[in-house]
Design an enzyme around this catalytic site. Sequence first.
Site, PDB file in Angstrom:
ATOM      1  CG  HIS A 174      48.836  44.568  38.074  1.00  0.00           C
ATOM      2  ND1 HIS A 174      48.292  45.829  38.084  1.00  0.00           N
ATOM      3  CD2 HIS A 174      48.867  44.143  39.359  1.00  0.00           C
ATOM      4  CE1 HIS A 174      47.995  46.157  39.333  1.00  0.00           C
ATOM      5  NE2 HIS A 174      48.330  45.152  40.125  1.00  0.00           N
TER       6      HIS A 174
ATOM      7  CG  ASP B 127      52.435  45.714  41.775  1.00  0.00           C
ATOM      8  OD1 ASP B 127      53.545  46.254  41.649  1.00  0.00           O
ATOM      9  OD2 ASP B 127      51.559  46.125  42.572  1.00  0.00           O
TER      10      ASP B 127
HETATM   11 ZN   LIG Z   1      49.737  42.344  43.572  1.00  0.00          ZN
END
Ligand SMILES: [Zn+2]
Length: 205
Positions: A174, A34
């Site tokens: 992430h 992400d």
């Molecule tokens: Zn996010």
Amino acid sequence: MFFGAKTPKLFQALFPTLVWKNATNEKKVWLTFDDGPTAEITPFVLDTLLFYNVKATFFCLGKQMVKHPEILQRITAEGHSIGNHSYSHPNGFTTCTKKYLKDIEKWRQIIPETKLFRPPFGKIFPWQIAKLKKEYKIIMWDVLAWDFKKNTSKEKCYSNVVDNVQNGSIIVLHDNEKSSETLQFALPKIIETLKERGFAFSATW
Ligand SMILES: [Zn+2]
């Protein structure tokens, strides 16, 4: 919507229209990243995935995509999937729905054909889900590494993933600046350990 590394079953049951985990009896997991692309870590992630011949899904931010078109291009050219993670990462709980949906729509102007969406912060109201599910498969996760959290050690992020995966698990990491040190340590180890345990990696939804 954050708990430990594992999203509770009860919580998953409360939101059955969201995808928390893929139903499969095969030893397969879905790696997702992400908040990128970023110059700090996305190229490293792509090099690592290429080295291990692993496909993943990137839930990109629109504002990062326009900043790094060459990295975005690499993500698609190397066979990974891309999902909408909104343009500017609004919080679904504190942003009015009209503004929230507009932000997601703005992303869509960059890649119109995308069918995957992941809500920023995992925060989304049922009425926002109702609007978005017509056009998107809404992808959550069942395994959270906590890689973005400062007080989580690199080793803990690694074990958060490998101790909790099951067949069909959706793992969230992430590819942003905050996670970059952790990912450099944990990503190769996660892939190696899961491969040793016989898991395959999918980016097909
Ligand atoms: Zn996010």
